[in-house]
Design a protein around this motif. Structure first.
Motif, PDB file in Angstrom:
ATOM      1  N   ALA A   1       0.732  -1.586  -0.325  1.00  0.00           N
ATOM      2  CA  ALA A   1      -0.522  -0.127  -0.300  1.00  0.00           C
ATOM      3  C   ALA A   1       0.833   0.979   0.238  1.00  0.00           C
ATOM      4  CB  ALA A   1      -0.891  -0.021   1.051  1.00  0.00           C
ATOM      5  N   ARG A   2       2.042   1.136   0.753  1.00  0.00           N
ATOM      6  CA  ARG A   2       2.624   2.352   1.284  1.00  0.00           C
ATOM      7  C   ARG A   2       3.911   2.437  -0.428  1.00  0.00           C
ATOM      8  NH1 ARG A   2       5.390   5.166   4.967  1.00  0.00           N
ATOM      9  NH2 ARG A   2       3.450   4.242   6.314  1.00  0.00           N
ATOM     10  N   ILE A   3       4.025   1.482  -0.603  1.00  0.00           N
ATOM     11  CA  ILE A   3       4.623   1.524  -2.320  1.00  0.00           C
ATOM     12  C   ILE A   3       3.855   2.278  -3.528  1.00  0.00           C
ATOM     13  CG2 ILE A   3       5.831   0.393  -3.909  1.00  0.00           C
ATOM     14  CD1 ILE A   3       6.674  -1.877  -2.263  1.00  0.00           C
ATOM     15  N   ALA A   4       2.736   1.525  -3.401  1.00  0.00           N
ATOM     16  CA  ALA A   4       1.394   2.670  -4.168  1.00  0.00           C
ATOM     17  C   ALA A   4       1.302   4.089  -4.093  1.00  0.00           C
ATOM     18  CB  ALA A   4       0.399   1.797  -4.349  1.00  0.00           C
ATOM     19  N   ALA A   5       1.080   4.509  -2.649  1.00  0.00           N
ATOM     20  CA  ALA A   5       0.642   5.510  -2.177  1.00  0.00           C
ATOM     21  C   ALA A   5       1.892   6.461  -2.588  1.00  0.00           C
ATOM     22  CB  ALA A   5       0.154   5.085  -0.594  1.00  0.00           C
ATOM     23  N   ASP A   6       3.019   6.293  -2.222  1.00  0.00           N
ATOM     24  CA  ASP A   6       4.314   7.332  -2.541  1.00  0.00           C
ATOM     25  C   ASP A   6       4.648   7.637  -4.034  1.00  0.00           C
ATOM     26  OD1 ASP A   6       3.993   7.790   0.196  1.00  0.00           O
ATOM     27  OD2 ASP A   6       6.309   6.573   0.885  1.00  0.00           O
ATOM     28  N   GLY A   7       3.515   6.677  -5.084  1.00  0.00           N
ATOM     29  CA  GLY A   7       4.477   6.680  -6.072  1.00  0.00           C
ATOM     30  C   GLY A   7       5.331   5.533  -6.508  1.00  0.00           C
TER      31      GLY A   7
END
Length: 132
Positions: A55-61
């Protein structure tokens, strides 16, 4: 990047904001294939069996950065393998799955790599070369 394989280390990596640092580094050094490969592999290792990282990888680009890396380095097998590996690891994340579905750069890389019948990682009918 071995630290990204241990679940406890993944939590620490997320806390210090390393995902965003890798995204920014990949953006800054977009023309250097080895930087792109290393970033994609880092994201793949972080995403492996760790939903918070996905989720963080997706959210941070990170997902967008992997797509850019694969687009800019079409035909560069190590970048393509690392990108496909990331998508194989991250496919449980609905946002990533929607973003990747039908992307020409991903489909082209998978066609290019299709001849690799070695040990691989399966994800909803896809096969990614094992590079970890």
């Amino acid at each position: 990047c071995l630290c990204a394989t241990h679940p406890g280390h993944k939590e620490q990596i997320l806390q210090v904001g390393l995902i965003k640092i890798v995204v920014d580094s990949m953006d800054k050094f977009a023309k250097i294939a080895e930087v792109q490969r290393a970033g994609c592999l880092f994201f793949a290792r972080m995403a492996q069996n760790h939903s918070l990282s996905k989720a963080r990888i997706a959210a941070d680009g990170g997902t967008d950065q992997v797509i850019r890396a694969m687009s800019q380095h079409k035909g560069v097998r190590p970048v393509e393998e690392a990108g496909i590996l990331y998508f194989a690891m991250a496919c449980e994340n609905p946002a990533t799955r929607r973003k990747v579905a039908g992307l020409k750069v991903v489909l082209k890389a998978m066609q290019t790599l299709k001849g690799n019948e070695g040990d691989g990682i399966h994800c909803q009918g896809t096969r990614a070369p094992r590079v970890l």
